[in-house]
Write an enzyme that holds these catalytic residues in place. Structure first.
Site, PDB file in Angstrom:
ATOM      1  N   SER A   1       0.839  -1.195   0.000  1.00 12.41           N
ATOM      2  CA  SER A   1       0.000   0.000   0.000  1.00 12.41           C
ATOM      3  C   SER A   1       0.883   1.258   0.000  1.00 12.41           C
ATOM      4  O   SER A   1       1.748   1.384  -0.858  1.00 12.41           O
ATOM      5  CB  SER A   1      -0.914  -0.058   1.228  1.00 12.41           C
ATOM      6  OG  SER A   1      -1.943   0.860   1.120  1.00 12.41           O
TER       7      SER A   1
ATOM      8  N   ASP B   1      -8.685  -6.317  -4.831  1.00 11.07           N
ATOM      9  CA  ASP B   1      -8.297  -5.009  -4.288  1.00 11.07           C
ATOM     10  C   ASP B   1      -8.796  -3.908  -5.218  1.00 11.07           C
ATOM     11  O   ASP B   1      -8.269  -3.731  -6.314  1.00 11.07           O
ATOM     12  CB  ASP B   1      -6.762  -4.956  -4.171  1.00 11.07           C
ATOM     13  CG  ASP B   1      -6.262  -3.667  -3.535  1.00 11.07           C
ATOM     14  OD1 ASP B   1      -7.066  -2.740  -3.322  1.00 11.07           O
ATOM     15  OD2 ASP B   1      -5.052  -3.600  -3.242  1.00 11.07           O
TER      16      ASP B   1
ATOM     17  N   ARG C   1     -11.523   6.140  10.259  1.00 12.97           N
ATOM     18  CA  ARG C   1     -11.041   4.763  10.266  1.00 12.97           C
ATOM     19  C   ARG C   1     -12.093   3.794   9.703  1.00 12.97           C
ATOM     20  O   ARG C   1     -11.773   2.840   9.011  1.00 12.97           O
ATOM     21  CB  ARG C   1     -10.681   4.362  11.697  1.00 12.97           C
ATOM     22  CG  ARG C   1     -10.076   2.982  11.830  1.00 12.97           C
ATOM     23  CD  ARG C   1      -8.813   2.853  11.008  1.00 12.97           C
ATOM     24  NE  ARG C   1      -8.041   1.663  11.347  1.00 12.97           N
ATOM     25  CZ  ARG C   1      -6.970   1.278  10.684  1.00 12.97           C
ATOM     26  NH1 ARG C   1      -6.543   1.974   9.648  1.00 12.97           N
ATOM     27  NH2 ARG C   1      -6.305   0.207  11.055  1.00 12.97           N
TER      28      ARG C   1
ATOM     29  N   HIS D   1      -8.160  -5.039  -0.363  1.00 13.65           N
ATOM     30  CA  HIS D   1      -6.850  -4.417  -0.180  1.00 13.65           C
ATOM     31  C   HIS D   1      -6.107  -5.006   1.029  1.00 13.65           C
ATOM     32  O   HIS D   1      -4.884  -5.121   1.024  1.00 13.65           O
ATOM     33  CB  HIS D   1      -7.030  -2.911  -0.010  1.00 13.65           C
ATOM     34  CG  HIS D   1      -5.750  -2.147   0.108  1.00 13.65           C
ATOM     35  ND1 HIS D   1      -4.767  -2.204  -0.851  1.00 13.65           N
ATOM     36  CD2 HIS D   1      -5.287  -1.322   1.080  1.00 13.65           C
ATOM     37  CE1 HIS D   1      -3.758  -1.442  -0.464  1.00 13.65           C
ATOM     38  NE2 HIS D   1      -4.036  -0.897   0.690  1.00 13.65           N
TER      39      HIS D   1
END
Lengths: 208, 368
Positions: free
Chosen positions: B145, B309, B214, B342
């Site tokens: 990432s 992803d 979040r 992801h």
């Protein structure tokens, strides 16, 4: 026909022929590179070779050999590869597995200055006789599958390829018949072609 | 493996890409394995958005290991018997390395929003100081990432140092969609009643905003299939709705939990700064084209993506590879089948281990 040719040994014969024909420092792309045996031979000769393969386990085997490989489906084309960016693009023993052989070959000719295409010749006499006498889909050392589980979905003969080349303005630079039956009879030699006697063929082609 | 986070204090000041300067910068880091005599068996692990230096092993008394423990250790993908593994908390983070929650030496109070805006290039520049401290001249960089972005940036900024780069579930630039999610996360923080322009260190923290940021993040880290697998439409308790706006569904409870767990360990200001750095990262823009960006790299690249992803889609990884191939660079690409979205780069360790091990196979790292 020498019976002792196993599938892998037959493949290795192709590998050496192709490796011998490519000069050092050439840029080579191998489509359907499998476990990377040919790539490794090319690399050992000082040829800058990279491969594409669809199978993850093959990619891992290539990585173990320190090769550069791209996991991808060659039927999706060679998008992102610029025109004539490789000296040679190789499709070894893979043409008959592709979904769009015509598209794949055209993509090869776009990205490569020259291309190698090899495939098992379905016009080989044993295959003809197999179908003729047994009335079943032919099987052999290099075509070991049953009709229902074969990955070979576009089988062809040498003559098919020559016709295809003519239609698509593809210049045949070289034709190498591997695993050719030894013929002593002069009549057969004269009147029957490679398409009858060669079990496998490698073409070196370019765009006319 | 018991590990601990150490601190390196830098004496020199750091000049950032924006021209701003930072003094008294400190770097929190951990190392695993041994650096060999030639100092050429180092692998620098680069963490993702909210990670830290604690990649592997257990801190004394902890029940949970580091964030990439499945991949780092004896016989694992990043084998501590062979390699000297380094992981540091990024610049701007909140787990030991200088960031918005650090004390500004000039004012004696936390930086807050007076912390300068930094880029991925700046982050890497600070990591370079740590590598120099060890006297390492050649290394492998690896990350998933945002960590993958840093691995790329390393290979571009210090081509003569990086001999291998492993870029997982990453990209050379975020899509508008991904920037949008980051923007919503930042908005949630900025509009929290407790945010107080970033000066909340001695008062109520903007917990609601940070938790919402979040939650949004976690939605993007999963995918429809993964969510269905994990929660389907199951209710939290009983099998019936409450007919209130309290938490009903398991997926709601999961997000609430993730949000709450996050505010206990992360700083809202860091979240703002780091997501901004990720949004700004754009190699094609910086170098004119992606192809140009890789002109001088010398590293051998391994690029890995995951089929499900959608935050850092495979196509972006392939784009990276094509740009490298056009430069005739050494690059391999692997697309791992995974239903994990992801998050897969933190979960699919078996396949990744096979791939990474074989990639590192011929680079000869050892303790000899």
């Amino acid at each position: 026909m020498d019976k002792h040719y196993t599938e892998s040994k037959g493949l290795h014969l192709n590998y050496s022929i192709i490796t011998d024909m490519i000069e050092k420092d050439a840029q080579v792309l191998d489509l359907g590179c499998g476990d990377g045996t040919l790539l490794k031979m090319l690399k050992n000769k000082g040829i800058c070779a990279r491969g594409i393969d669809i199978s993850q386990s093959n990619i891992v085997k290539c990585l173990e050999k320190g090769l550069s490989v791209f996991q991808g489906d060659i039927d999706e084309g060679l998008m992102g590869y610029s025109d004539k960016s490789y000296d040679y693009v190789i499709l070894n023993q893979t043409l008959q597995l592709t979904e769009k052989p015509d598209y794949v070959i055209n993509e090869m000719l776009r990205t490569g200055k020259k291309i190698f295409v090899s495939f098992p010749n379905f016009g080989y006499w044993r295959i003809r006789f197999y179908l003729f006498f047994k009335g079943k889909m032919p099987k052999s050392n290099i075509l070991p599958f049953e009709w229902y589980d074969t990955p070979n979905i576009h089988l062809l003969t040498i003559r098919d390829f020559l016709e295809f080349a003519k239609k698509n303005n593809i210049k045949i630079e070289k034709k190498i018949c591997t695993r050719k039956a030894k013929i002593r009879n002069k009549f057969f030699q004269k009147y029957l072609s490679d398409n009858f006697f060669a079990e496998e063929v490698i073409f070196l082609c370019s765009r006319e | 493996m018991i590990t601990e986070t150490k601190i390196l204090k830098l004496n020199e000041k750091i000049v950032l890409q924006s021209g701003a300067e930072l003094e008294n910068v400190q770097i929190a880091y951990e190392t695993y394995g041994k650096l060999n005599k030639n100092k050429d068996n180092a692998i620098l692990l680069l963490h993702a958005l909210t990670g830290d230096a604690h990649a592997a092993g257990y801190h004394k008394g902890d029940k949970k290991p580091g964030w990439w423990d499945d991949m780092v250790g004896k016989g694992k993908a990043f084998d501590t018997d062979k390699y000297f593994i380094i992981c540091s908390n990024m610049l701007g983070g909140c787990s030991g390395t200088t960031g918005p929650n650090s004390i500004n030496p000039k004012t004696g109070v936390e930086y807050g929003l007076s912390f300068p805006i930094f880029t991925i290039e700046d982050v890497v520049k600070v990591q370079k100081k740590l590598i120099d401290y060890f006297g390492i001249k050649k290394l492998c960089t690896a990350g998933g990432s945002m960590g993958g972005m840093q691995a790329l940036e390393w290979a571009i900024s210090y081509p003569e140092m990086v001999n291998r780069a492993i870029v997982i579930a990453s990209t050379s630039r975020l899509s508008a969609q991904s920037i949008a999610f980051n923007a919503v996360g930042r908005n949630a923080i900025l509009s929290d009643a407790n945010f107080n322009n970033g000066n909340y260190y001695h008062a109520q923290k903007p917990e609601k905003g940070l938790a919402i940021a979040r939650m949004i993040g976690h939605i993007t880290y999963l995918c429809e299939e993964a969510m269905h697998e994990k929660f389907a439409r199951r209710f939290q308790d009983n099998d019936s709705p409450h007919f209130t706006f309290d938490i009903d569904f398991e997926v709601e409870s999961y997000l609430a939990h993730q949000g709450q767990a996050f505010v206990d360990r992360f700083d809202a200001n860091s979240y703002l700064y780091i997501t901004k750095a990720v949004d700004y990262f754009d190699l094609a823009k910086k170098f004119g084209s992606l192809e140009n960006a890789f002109k001088n790299v010398l590293a051998k690249f391994l690029v890995i993506s995951f089929t499900s992803d959608w935050l850092f889609p495979s196509e972006q990884s392939k784009e990276l590879c094509r740009a490298l191939m056009k430069n005739k660079k050494d690059v391999s690409y692997c697309e791992i089948q995974s239903p994990c979205g992801h998050d897969a780069f933190l979960l699919e360790f078996e396949t990744q281990t096979k791939i990474i091990k074989s990639f590192l196979n011929d680079c000869g790292g050892n303790n000899g």
